[in-house]
Write a protein that holds these residues in place. Structure first.
Motif, PDB file in Angstrom:
ATOM      1  N   ALA A  58      20.169   7.954 -16.235  1.00  0.00           N
ATOM      2  CA  ALA A  58      19.640   7.490 -14.951  1.00  0.00           C
ATOM      3  C   ALA A  58      18.129   7.691 -14.912  1.00  0.00           C
ATOM      4  CB  ALA A  58      20.291   8.230 -13.783  1.00  0.00           C
ATOM      5  N   VAL A  59      17.408   6.683 -14.380  1.00  0.00           N
ATOM      6  CA  VAL A  59      15.955   6.761 -14.254  1.00  0.00           C
ATOM      7  C   VAL A  59      15.538   6.168 -12.911  1.00  0.00           C
ATOM      8  CG1 VAL A  59      15.554   6.622 -16.752  1.00  0.00           C
ATOM      9  CG2 VAL A  59      15.619   4.515 -15.367  1.00  0.00           C
ATOM     10  N   GLU A  60      14.232   6.278 -12.618  1.00  0.00           N
ATOM     11  CA  GLU A  60      13.639   5.650 -11.442  1.00  0.00           C
ATOM     12  C   GLU A  60      12.382   4.905 -11.868  1.00  0.00           C
ATOM     13  OE1 GLU A  60      14.532   8.207  -7.339  1.00  0.00           O
ATOM     14  OE2 GLU A  60      12.663   8.481  -8.458  1.00  0.00           O
ATOM     15  N   LEU A  61      12.226   3.715 -11.350  1.00  0.00           N
ATOM     16  CA  LEU A  61      10.962   2.998 -11.481  1.00  0.00           C
ATOM     17  C   LEU A  61      10.117   3.377 -10.280  1.00  0.00           C
ATOM     18  CD1 LEU A  61       9.044   0.854 -12.686  1.00  0.00           C
ATOM     19  CD2 LEU A  61      10.249  -0.846 -11.276  1.00  0.00           C
ATOM     20  N   ARG A  62       8.898   3.898 -10.545  1.00  0.00           N
ATOM     21  CA  ARG A  62       8.052   4.366  -9.464  1.00  0.00           C
ATOM     22  C   ARG A  62       6.736   3.598  -9.457  1.00  0.00           C
ATOM     23  NH1 ARG A  62       8.729  11.007  -9.702  1.00  0.00           N
ATOM     24  NH2 ARG A  62      10.979  11.036  -9.232  1.00  0.00           N
ATOM     25  N   ILE A  63       6.419   3.082  -8.273  1.00  0.00           N
ATOM     26  CA  ILE A  63       5.131   2.422  -8.048  1.00  0.00           C
ATOM     27  C   ILE A  63       4.474   3.154  -6.898  1.00  0.00           C
ATOM     28  CG2 ILE A  63       3.956   0.269  -7.518  1.00  0.00           C
ATOM     29  CD1 ILE A  63       6.364  -1.243  -8.597  1.00  0.00           C
ATOM     30  N   LYS A  64       3.336   3.800  -7.175  1.00  0.00           N
ATOM     31  CA  LYS A  64       2.703   4.640  -6.167  1.00  0.00           C
ATOM     32  C   LYS A  64       2.067   3.829  -5.045  1.00  0.00           C
ATOM     33  CE  LYS A  64       1.719   8.557  -9.238  1.00  0.00           C
ATOM     34  NZ  LYS A  64       0.654   9.438  -9.792  1.00  0.00           N
ATOM     35  N   ARG A  65       1.530   2.672  -5.365  1.00  0.00           N
ATOM     36  CA  ARG A  65       0.849   1.869  -4.347  1.00  0.00           C
ATOM     37  C   ARG A  65       1.184   0.399  -4.577  1.00  0.00           C
ATOM     38  NH1 ARG A  65      -3.182   2.846  -0.771  1.00  0.00           N
ATOM     39  NH2 ARG A  65      -4.470   1.077  -0.114  1.00  0.00           N
ATOM     40  N   LEU A  66       2.025  -0.139  -3.708  1.00  0.00           N
ATOM     41  CA  LEU A  66       2.479  -1.523  -3.886  1.00  0.00           C
ATOM     42  C   LEU A  66       1.360  -2.511  -3.568  1.00  0.00           C
ATOM     43  CD1 LEU A  66       6.065  -1.483  -2.327  1.00  0.00           C
ATOM     44  CD2 LEU A  66       5.477  -1.994  -4.705  1.00  0.00           C
ATOM     45  N   GLN A  67       1.321  -3.566  -4.356  1.00  0.00           N
ATOM     46  CA  GLN A  67       0.412  -4.672  -4.113  1.00  0.00           C
ATOM     47  C   GLN A  67       1.228  -5.895  -3.714  1.00  0.00           C
ATOM     48  OE1 GLN A  67      -1.880  -5.169  -7.709  1.00  0.00           O
ATOM     49  NE2 GLN A  67      -2.617  -3.027  -7.690  1.00  0.00           N
ATOM     50  N   ALA A  68       0.565  -6.828  -3.048  1.00  0.00           N
ATOM     51  CA  ALA A  68       1.278  -8.012  -2.572  1.00  0.00           C
ATOM     52  C   ALA A  68       1.918  -8.772  -3.732  1.00  0.00           C
ATOM     53  CB  ALA A  68       0.321  -8.916  -1.796  1.00  0.00           C
ATOM     54  N   GLU A  69       1.230  -8.814  -4.909  1.00  0.00           N
ATOM     55  CA  GLU A  69       1.773  -9.542  -6.048  1.00  0.00           C
ATOM     56  C   GLU A  69       2.912  -8.804  -6.738  1.00  0.00           C
ATOM     57  OE1 GLU A  69      -2.234  -7.635  -7.209  1.00  0.00           O
ATOM     58  OE2 GLU A  69      -1.371  -8.794  -5.545  1.00  0.00           O
ATOM     59  N   ASP A  70       3.252  -7.577  -6.275  1.00  0.00           N
ATOM     60  CA  ASP A  70       4.392  -6.861  -6.851  1.00  0.00           C
ATOM     61  C   ASP A  70       5.722  -7.393  -6.335  1.00  0.00           C
ATOM     62  OD1 ASP A  70       2.808  -5.187  -8.394  1.00  0.00           O
ATOM     63  OD2 ASP A  70       2.645  -3.658  -6.826  1.00  0.00           O
ATOM     64  N   GLY A 130       0.791  -1.224   0.000  1.00  0.00           N
ATOM     65  CA  GLY A 130       0.000   0.000   0.000  1.00  0.00           C
ATOM     66  C   GLY A 130       0.821   1.270   0.000  1.00  0.00           C
ATOM     67  N   THR A 131       2.144   1.177   0.108  1.00  0.00           N
ATOM     68  CA  THR A 131       2.991   2.363   0.099  1.00  0.00           C
ATOM     69  C   THR A 131       3.674   2.495  -1.257  1.00  0.00           C
ATOM     70  OG1 THR A 131       4.914   1.149   0.971  1.00  0.00           O
ATOM     71  CG2 THR A 131       3.388   2.116   2.570  1.00  0.00           C
ATOM     72  N   ALA A 132       4.417   3.570  -1.438  1.00  0.00           N
ATOM     73  CA  ALA A 132       5.097   3.844  -2.700  1.00  0.00           C
ATOM     74  C   ALA A 132       6.549   3.400  -2.624  1.00  0.00           C
ATOM     75  CB  ALA A 132       5.029   5.328  -3.018  1.00  0.00           C
ATOM     76  N   ILE A 133       7.139   3.182  -3.789  1.00  0.00           N
ATOM     77  CA  ILE A 133       8.548   2.815  -3.871  1.00  0.00           C
ATOM     78  C   ILE A 133       9.148   3.445  -5.116  1.00  0.00           C
ATOM     79  CG2 ILE A 133       8.108   0.674  -5.136  1.00  0.00           C
ATOM     80  CD1 ILE A 133      10.535  -0.535  -3.682  1.00  0.00           C
ATOM     81  N   SER A 134      10.412   3.809  -5.022  1.00  0.00           N
ATOM     82  CA  SER A 134      11.194   4.310  -6.156  1.00  0.00           C
ATOM     83  C   SER A 134      12.497   3.526  -6.188  1.00  0.00           C
ATOM     84  CB  SER A 134      11.476   5.809  -6.010  1.00  0.00           C
ATOM     85  OG  SER A 134      10.275   6.547  -6.026  1.00  0.00           O
ATOM     86  N   ILE A 135      12.779   2.883  -7.330  1.00  0.00           N
ATOM     87  CA  ILE A 135      14.011   2.105  -7.481  1.00  0.00           C
ATOM     88  C   ILE A 135      14.863   2.794  -8.539  1.00  0.00           C
ATOM     89  CG2 ILE A 135      14.987  -0.149  -8.008  1.00  0.00           C
ATOM     90  CD1 ILE A 135      12.325  -1.412  -7.315  1.00  0.00           C
ATOM     91  N   PRO A 136      16.009   3.348  -8.159  1.00  0.00           N
ATOM     92  CA  PRO A 136      16.850   4.043  -9.142  1.00  0.00           C
ATOM     93  C   PRO A 136      17.673   3.062  -9.963  1.00  0.00           C
ATOM     94  CG  PRO A 136      17.858   4.156  -6.979  1.00  0.00           C
ATOM     95  CD  PRO A 136      16.545   3.457  -6.790  1.00  0.00           C
ATOM     96  N   CYS A 137      17.941   3.445 -11.198  1.00  0.00           N
ATOM     97  CA  CYS A 137      18.783   2.648 -12.102  1.00  0.00           C
ATOM     98  C   CYS A 137      19.593   3.593 -12.964  1.00  0.00           C
ATOM     99  CB  CYS A 137      17.912   1.738 -12.971  1.00  0.00           C
ATOM    100  SG  CYS A 137      18.881   0.750 -14.162  1.00  0.00           S
ATOM    101  N   SER A 138      20.878   3.317 -13.101  1.00  0.00           N
ATOM    102  CA  SER A 138      21.743   4.163 -13.924  1.00  0.00           C
ATOM    103  C   SER A 138      22.733   3.288 -14.679  1.00  0.00           C
ATOM    104  CB  SER A 138      22.500   5.167 -13.048  1.00  0.00           C
ATOM    105  OG  SER A 138      23.343   4.494 -12.133  1.00  0.00           O
ATOM    106  N   VAL A 139      23.327   3.837 -15.721  1.00  0.00           N
ATOM    107  CA  VAL A 139      24.293   3.121 -16.552  1.00  0.00           C
ATOM    108  C   VAL A 139      25.542   3.972 -16.692  1.00  0.00           C
ATOM    109  CG1 VAL A 139      23.318   4.052 -18.693  1.00  0.00           C
ATOM    110  CG2 VAL A 139      24.659   1.939 -18.770  1.00  0.00           C
ATOM    111  N   SER A 140      26.696   3.306 -16.747  1.00  0.00           N
ATOM    112  CA  SER A 140      27.968   4.010 -16.894  1.00  0.00           C
ATOM    113  C   SER A 140      28.859   3.256 -17.861  1.00  0.00           C
ATOM    114  CB  SER A 140      28.658   4.144 -15.524  1.00  0.00           C
ATOM    115  OG  SER A 140      28.944   2.871 -14.987  1.00  0.00           O
ATOM    116  N   GLU A 141      29.964   3.901 -18.278  1.00  0.00           N
ATOM    117  CA  GLU A 141      30.962   3.311 -19.177  1.00  0.00           C
ATOM    118  C   GLU A 141      30.323   2.833 -20.484  1.00  0.00           C
ATOM    119  OE1 GLU A 141      34.035   3.650 -18.415  1.00  0.00           O
ATOM    120  OE2 GLU A 141      33.652   4.310 -16.356  1.00  0.00           O
TER     121      GLU A 141
END
Length: 611
Positions: free
Chosen positions: A102-114, A35-46
Motif C-alpha cells: 500500500a502507498v499514497e500519492l502525495r501532492i503538497k500544492r495542487l495546481q489547476a493543471e493537475d 493550492g491545497t494538498a492531497i493524498s490518494i491511497p492505493c493498495s493491492v491484494s490477492e
C-alpha cells in the motif's frame, strides 16, 4: 512507462475470478481546492510473490485523455515525465509507502493543471496474468473561493490566503469584563460543502501554529458546537457562547474574561466535502487574526492599606481606623468588594471585628456581640465610591481591643446573571493599637467556718473577695468541685454561680441534695450544701471575675482569679460506728441459738428411739 501487456489488456480479463490480483483506489471523482494538498491511497491484494509490491502512478490530462504521463514510481527514480520531474525532485510530488502492498500519492500544492484521471499500476509478480493490475480515479481541482475576514477599524479586503497580513484589533480589558469577537466566513464554490468555524487563542507573542493555538469554541462541519480544552467547563457553565448572525457572520462571547484568556484570538474556517466513499475531507482552511487581547488581573491591581499606622488611646475612648482600597482604574461596575477588619493578639488566630459584604450588610464578630459582653457599638462604613475607603469605629474601646489590626478585602466579579465569583483577596499591613487602662487588683480566699462536717449536716463554704480599682466593678462568682478521676488530674465541675447581675444558677450535686448561694457580707459569698453525703466529698474552690461596664453599655472582663482549694469531708456519726458491730453480734447470737436448738433436738430424738 513499464510493461505494456498487463496495463493494456487487463480490461479483457475476467475480474470475477477467485484469487485474482486487484488494485484498490478510492471511488471518484475527488474534488480538491487549488493550492491545497492531497493524498490518494492505493493498495493491492490477492497477489503472488513478495510482500513488497511496487507501484507506478500515471496521469491523464483532460486535453489529451488517451496519453498517459508518468508521475512517480516506487522502483524507478527517473520514472517521472518532464511535467512532473521537477516537482518530484523538490518533494512537492511524492509516493509514500504505507506498508508493503500500500502507498499514497502525495501532492503538497495542487495546481489547476493537475486535474485529470490518475492511474495506480502495479507491475506483476504473479506466475501468470490474472485479475487487474491498475485502477483509476478522477481528480477535479476547483478554484479557492473560501474567504474569511475580521472586523477592522479601517476597511480591508477579505482574506483569501492562509493568514491575514493586517494587524489585529487591540483590546484591553479588566478581569471579569465581557469579550465579543466577530468573524465573517463564506465559500462561493459550486460544490456542496460544509464550513467549520473555530475561535482559538494563542499566548501573547507566541507563533501561531496548530500546537500553540488553543481552541476556545467552534462549530463543526455537522453543525455541532463544542468548546476546547480548558474552555469546556466554562461552556457548560454558559460563560461563553458562539452564535451565527446571518449567513456569513459568527460571534464569540466570553461573559467573564480571566487573566489566562489573554493572547491573540484567531478565527479558523475549514471547508469540507464528502467523497463518494462517504468520508469527509478538509479541502480548504483559512485563518484570520481577530484581536490582540490584554487582560488586567484584579489581583495585581488590588492594593489595601490601613491608617493611621500607630494608635494610642485610653479605655473608653472611641477607636477609628481607616482602610483604603485601590483597584482597576477606571473602576469597573462589574467588580464588587467585601471589606473587613481582623484583630490579632500575640501568635493566636485573628478575631473578626467587623465585615461589610458586597451588598453593604455589616456583620459584627462574635467576640463583639454575645451574652457576656453584650452588643458593643461597632460600625464599619464605606466613605467613598468603589473601591474607596472604609472606616471602622468602636465607640468605647476596651483593654481587650489592644493588638494588631489588619484590613482584609475580597474582590468579586458579578456576572450578567448576578452570580459572584471571587477573583482576588488582599490584606493590609498590621496596624498597632496601644491602650492606657487602669489595673484591677482582684483576690479571692475560700474557707470553711466549721472545719468538721458530719454526714447529714449543712456544709458552709465561704469566699472572701478583695477588689482594688478606681472604676466601678461588678463581680461574678462561681463554685467548683475538683473530683479525682483515677490516676488522672482532678477534673473541675461547676457547682453553682452568681452572675454580675446577681442571678444565681445551681447545678446538680453528686448526691442529689439541695444547695443554695447567698451573699453574707459586702465582699463575702457563701455556698451551702444541705445534708452532705460521702459523695459530696472533694476539694472546692471559688472563681471570681471582675467586670467593668463602659459608656456604650458593653462589658469588659477586667480580671479573673481562682481561690485556694478547701476540702469537704463528711465524717460518719457515732451511731454509724455502732451499727455494724450490732449487726455482727445479732447475727452471731442467732447462729449460736440455732446450733443449740439443733443439738438438743438430736439428743431428744435419740432417747425416743432407745425407749
Amino acid at each position: 512507462m513499464g510493461a505494456l501487456g498487463p496495463r493494456d489488456v487487463h480490461g479483457g480479463w475476467d475480474l470475477g475470478l477467485c484469487g485474482a490480483r486487484e488494485v484498490h483506489l478510492p471511488p471518484g471523482p475527488l474534488f480538491r481546492v487549488e493550492g491545497t494538498a492531497i493524498s490518494i491511497p492505493c493498495s493491492v491484494s490477492e497477489y503472488e510473490g513478495p510482500t513488497l509490491q511496487h507501484f507506478e502512478w500515471f496521469a491523464y490530462r483532460p486535453a489529451a485523455p488517451e496519453i498517459s504521463i508518468g508521475v512517480v514510481s516506487t522502483r524507478d527514480p527517473t520514472f517521472s515525465y518532464a511535467v512532473f520531474s521537477r516537482r518530484v525532485q523538490s518533494g512537492e510530488v511524492s509516493v509514500h509507502r504505507l506498508r508493503g502492498d500500500a502507498v499514497e500519492l502525495r501532492i503538497k500544492r495542487l495546481q489547476a493543471e493537475d486535474a485529470g484521471v490518475y492511474e495506480c499500476y502495479t507491475p506483476t509478480t504473479d506466475s501468470k496474468y490474472h485479475g487487474n493490475y491498475s485502477s483509476k480515479v478522477v481528480l477535479k481541482v476547483i478554484p479557492d473561493t473560501l474567504w474569511v475576514s475580521a472586523p477592522s477599524p479601517t476597511p480591508r479586503p477579505p482574506l483569501r490566503g492562509r493568514m491575514a497580513g493586517a494587524s489585529p484589533l487591540q483590546f484591553s480589558l479588566s478581569e471579569g469584563q465581557e469579550l465579543h469577537l466577530n468573524c465573517t466566513a463564506q465559500s462561493q464554490t459550486q460544490q456542496h460543502t460544509h464550513l467549520s468555524i473555530s475561535f482559538g487563542v494563542s499566548a501573547p507573542e507566541a507563533p501561531v501554529e496548530r500546537q500553540t493555538l488553543q481552541e476556545v469554541i467552534g462549530v463543526r462541519r455537522d453543525f455541532a458546537v463544542e468548546a476546547g480544552g480548558r474552555f469546556a467547563e466554562r461552556y457548560r457553565a454558559e460563560e461563553l457562547s458562539l452564535a451565527k448572525a446571518g449567513s456569513e457572520q459568527y460571534k464569540l462571547a466570553i461573559r467573564r474574561v480571566r487573566p489566562e484568556d489573554a493572547g491573540t484570538y484567531h478565527c479558523t474556517v475549514g471547508e469540507w466535502i464528502q467523497d463518494p466513499d462517504g468520508s469527509w475531507q478538509l479541502i480548504a482552511e483559512k485563518r484570520a487574526a481577530l484581536a490582540q487581547v490584554t487582560i488586567h488581573s484584579i489581583a495585581k491591581q488590588l492594593v489595601v492599606s490601613a491608617s493611621p499606622p500607630d494608635v494610642r488611646l485610653s479605655a473608653g475612648e472611641a477607636l477609628e481606623l481607616l482602610c483604603n482600597l485601590s483597584g482597576p482604574l477606571p473602576p469597573v461596575p462589574h467588580v464588587v468588594y467585601a471589606v473587613g477588619w481582623e484583630l490579632s493578639v500575640g501568635d493566636g488566630d485573628g478575631l473578626l471585628v467587623a465585615w461589610l459584604d458586597t451588598d453593604g450588610v455589616a456583620i459584627i464578630g462574635e467576640s463583639y456581640a454575645n451574652r457576656q459582653v453584650g452588643r458593643r457599638h461597632v460600625s464599619l462604613q464605606k466613605l467613598t465610591p468603589t473601591p474607596g475607603s472604609y472606616r471602622l469605629r468602636i465607640e468605647s474601646a476596651q483593654p481587650g481591643d489592644m493588638g494588631t489590626y489588619h484590613c482584609m478585602t475580597q474582590a468579586y466579579v458579578r456576572s450578567p446573571d448576578t452570580q459572584l465569583q471571587e477573583v482576588a483577596s488582599s490584606r493590609s499591613q498590621g496596624l498597632k493599637v496601644h491602650m492606657k487602662s487602669e489595673a484591677v487588683v482582684l483576690k479571692a480566699y475560700a474557707w470553711l467556718p466549721i472545719p468538721s462536717t458530719y454526714r447529714g449536716d449543712t456544709a458552709d463554704l465561704l469566699c472572701n473577695i478583695s477588689v482594688e480599682s478606681t472604676q466601678a466593678v461588678h463581680v461574678a462568682v462561681s463554685w467548683w468541685v475538683e473530683v479525682a478521676a483515677g490516676d488522672e488530674e482532678s477534673q473541675g465541675r461547676m457547682v453553682a454561680s452568681v452572675s454580675r447581675e446577681g442571678v444565681a444558677e445551681l447545678s446538680r450535686r453528686a448526691s442529689g441534695g439541695d444547695m443554695s448561694v447567698d451573699k453574707v457580707g459586702p465582699e463575702c459569698h457563701r455556698l451551702r450544701l444541705h445534708g452532705v453525703q460521702p459523695s459530696d466529698e472533694g476539694r472546692y474552690h471559688c472563681a471570681v471575675t471582675a467586670w467593668v461596664r463602659y459608656p456604650d453599655r458593653s462589658w469588659y472582663n477586667a480580671r479573673t482569679v481562682k481561690s485556694n482549694s478547701i476540702t469537704v469531708y463528711p465524717y460518719a456519726l457515732a451511731m454509724d460506728t455502732l451499727f455494724i458491730p450490732l449487726i455482727v453480734g445479732a447475727a452471731s447470737a442467732i447462729f449460736t441459738c440455732i446450733v443449740i436448738l439443733a443439738t438438743i433436738t438430736c439428743c431428744f430424738m435419740r432417747r425416743l428411739r432407745k425407749r
